[in-house]
Design an enzyme around this catalytic site. Sequence first.
Site, PDB file in Angstrom:
ATOM      1  N   LYS A 262      80.904  19.733   7.768  1.00  0.00           N
ATOM      2  CA  LYS A 262      81.075  19.333   6.366  1.00  0.00           C
ATOM      3  C   LYS A 262      82.527  18.933   6.095  1.00  0.00           C
ATOM      4  O   LYS A 262      82.799  17.937   5.425  1.00  0.00           O
ATOM      5  CB  LYS A 262      80.680  20.485   5.430  1.00  0.00           C
TER       6      LYS A 262
ATOM      7  N   HIS B 266      69.989  31.258  17.624  1.00  0.00           N
ATOM      8  CA  HIS B 266      71.174  31.003  16.796  1.00  0.00           C
ATOM      9  C   HIS B 266      72.387  31.822  17.151  1.00  0.00           C
ATOM     10  O   HIS B 266      73.439  31.643  16.540  1.00  0.00           O
ATOM     11  CB  HIS B 266      70.847  31.270  15.322  1.00  0.00           C
TER      12      HIS B 266
ATOM     13  N   LYS C  19      83.708  30.797   4.822  1.00  0.00           N
ATOM     14  CA  LYS C  19      82.512  31.117   5.606  1.00  0.00           C
ATOM     15  C   LYS C  19      82.299  32.613   5.466  1.00  0.00           C
ATOM     16  O   LYS C  19      83.122  33.304   4.867  1.00  0.00           O
ATOM     17  CB  LYS C  19      82.695  30.740   7.077  1.00  0.00           C
ATOM     18  N   ARG C  20      81.175  33.154   5.999  1.00  0.00           N
ATOM     19  CA  ARG C  20      80.997  34.594   5.943  1.00  0.00           C
ATOM     20  C   ARG C  20      82.187  35.305   6.579  1.00  0.00           C
ATOM     21  O   ARG C  20      82.807  34.790   7.525  1.00  0.00           O
ATOM     22  CB  ARG C  20      79.708  34.990   6.670  1.00  0.00           C
TER      23      ARG C  20
ATOM     24  N   THR D  78      78.394  24.925  11.085  1.00  0.00           N
ATOM     25  CA  THR D  78      78.053  23.682  10.387  1.00  0.00           C
ATOM     26  C   THR D  78      79.097  23.404   9.310  1.00  0.00           C
ATOM     27  O   THR D  78      79.263  22.250   8.897  1.00  0.00           O
ATOM     28  CB  THR D  78      76.664  23.762   9.730  1.00  0.00           C
TER      29      THR D  78
ATOM     30  N   LYS E 175      84.720  35.611  13.399  1.00  0.00           N
ATOM     31  CA  LYS E 175      85.208  34.388  12.749  1.00  0.00           C
ATOM     32  C   LYS E 175      86.724  34.452  12.513  1.00  0.00           C
ATOM     33  O   LYS E 175      87.346  33.462  12.128  1.00  0.00           O
ATOM     34  CB  LYS E 175      84.451  34.136  11.447  1.00  0.00           C
TER      35      LYS E 175
END
Length: 809
Positions: free
Chosen positions: A655, A355, A543-544, A651, A549
């Site tokens: 969405k 992952h 998101k986290r 992911t 990110k």
Amino acid sequence: MFQSKERFKQAFLEKLQTLRGVTLEGASDSDKYIALSNLVREYISKNWAATNNTYLERGEKQIYYFSIEFLLGRLLHSNLLNIDQNHVVRDALQELDIDLARLEEKEPDAGLGNGGLGRLAACFLDSMASLNLPGHGCGIRYKYGLFEQKIVNGYQVELPDNWLQDGNVWEYRKPEKSVEVRFGGYVREAVAEGVRLFIHEGYEAIRAVPYDMPVVGYQNKTVNTLRLWSAEAAPQDFDFSSFNRGEYLKAIEYKYSVEAISEILYPDDSYQEGQKLRLKQQYFFVSAGIQSIVRRYKRKNGSVYDFEDKIAIHINDTHPALAVPELMRILMDDEGLGWDEAWRITSNTISYTNHTVLPEALEKWPVEMFKELLPRIYMIVHEINERFCRELWDKYPGDWDRIARMAIVANGYVHMAHLAIVGSDHVNGVAHIHTEILKKQVMRNFYELSPHKFSNKTNGITHRRWLLKANPLLAKLITDTIGASWITFPGDLVRLEHYAGDAAWRDNVRKVKLANKNRLAQYIKRKYDITINPASIFDVHVKRIHAYKRQLLNVFHIMDLYNRLRVNPDLDVMPRTFIFGGKSAPGYFMAKRTIKLINTLAEMVNQDQSIGDKLKVVFMENYGVSLAEMIIPAADISEQISTASKEASGTGNMKFMMNGAITLGTLDGANIEIRNAVGAENFISFGLTAEQVLSYYAHGGYNAWDVYNSDERIQVIMDQLVNLFFPVAKEEFRTFYDTLLHSNDEFFVLQDFASYVEAQNRVSKLYQNEEAWGRMAAANIAHSGQFSSDKTIMEYAIGIWNVKPVVVK
Ligand SMILES: *Cc1c(COP(=O)(O)O)cnc(C)c1O
């Protein structure tokens, strides 16, 4: 189930009485939630028993998906949808003056995961059941899920998530199926009848008790099982009747120390916590899970003969990688097989998904800790390593460097990814680019050794939760347009492409989006007393919180926009609402400061009258599955701006796309595949490519100061972080200045800034063209079917597991 509203009402009122001892008049929302969900549970139970009987009789291959996280969210609504009772129940309750949505909110989120990895496991369970695949989950029943996030004075504060407090309707405790898991002790070698035996002694025995949750397929009769294990003190170690007072207290202490194993979910995302308790959790659920699989298999088949033809075990990342030595141990020590036969079965049974390529997330355990906690398992790992290194030596004689790089045990650590690869017949990445990076860089030596093991399986999301459930208005519009087949065959969404040119249809999509934006705006008004304009662009980054990110890049764009607006309040920009959400690991300093920065900026911007309603910033606390279901359908822009090469797949991106948001993204992870699916004209990309990023890492050549010196906007922003522009302590945001400039900006925030601002300007222009925007949104919805986890799961089933559907009659 309830052929009519009347039948349902009767059953519901009866349940209220028998289960809660109340009549409708005296019933609280909780009473009603519990009565309703118990009715649903009873209905599901019948199909569950039928499914288990079918599996047992037919003897077809079963797949077990091992994951240390399952981020399920709420189950009542999705179960109602899956058993096709949503409308009857909703309408019948309405006649009793009960709002189904309100009851649904009584259910706590099952938050047994941190983010993408745990949510993927939940989507996979839904797809396996809906595709009639005999696939089951195996994990831990954490007493406390991921912490609840509160924002206090702009800072994240963590509160315990006591999700089991009022009971869990969806679980069945199965004490008679408990197994024993052993820690510590030593291994004694003996010889009996010429066979070498390894006898584990002096260990601590923990009782693993399974709690089974039904996983309901969409409008079929399949109900699979998610088995979550809970740790309890073994009865013989906790017999207080025989204790005097002092020992009684010791016994209690002991009880808690055992229960600690399944007490909490570790709150780290993409980061390995090297705690012994974490290793204990890993072995605990893996050992319990594999013991119960072998036990069930033998009950049906008598021996472990043919095991690998009837059982597939998949490990979601390396957390369950101890499945490899644990299955070896059971096959050799309990079943009496020799090494070679046990190895053939084990390595043909287990498959592994990687992952992440972030080095800080790759699991490794100190040999000393490992050996002390799991002496027999360590022996087996050691032997696997010896044999593997010998094989490497034959293949690459003299190439010590390569062998050291590939060893499972090296430099005092057990390397879990190496164990997982060596012990599996299939290894997969989660997006094309991620798999290529694994093959060419991170796992290059393993790929050279066994190229046939490697494949890509791009992640997916269940369109049933993320469209049908989360966005009922859009789901209805789609069904009214192309029929309902898309719910079973999500690829059929592509028929919507035809309607992208239809102005009336686009207008309907726009109205749905506006309704969802209104709903979110009302929620934000109620909860935070912030007024946002539903006509503004909802630009969403949820998101986290993680440096890679790049929430910081988003913040810098907002600061720049704000700086421009302060100079020129009449600046011709489309009004924007920036919405953030996400949890930080409690020990992750930079991420926590990022939350404080967002909140500080939000407060400043939101109360600045001079810029009108052109700019608003909202941080929504406690991001989780249920909040995501409300936010994502309301988004215009999907922020997917990780440093290229760092986000394995993502992911969240899928969405948003499915709900008609336009991706503003880097060419990273599955963003690339989303762009290919919708066409470059329907995707807004920017920034360095993965190739460029990896080349900088390999050869240098990036200097953050050069970017700073050549871009005045960046100079202003960086100075504002440290010059009392924000009403906080002077050093509050120093860390950003230091990591970006003095530590040369590992994630290329400054490098990508200009390109990002330019892309944001394109967003503003495009949004003002209603037709262009509507066509883009339509293209995104139409092509989102290929990101359904149904497709992903079919690829796993055919390419990795070799399992076939078993239709339950
Ligand atoms: C989908 C999802 C994630 C993963 O989001 P990414 O943007 O892919 O990191 C995380 N948390 C929740 C609650 C989700 O639903």
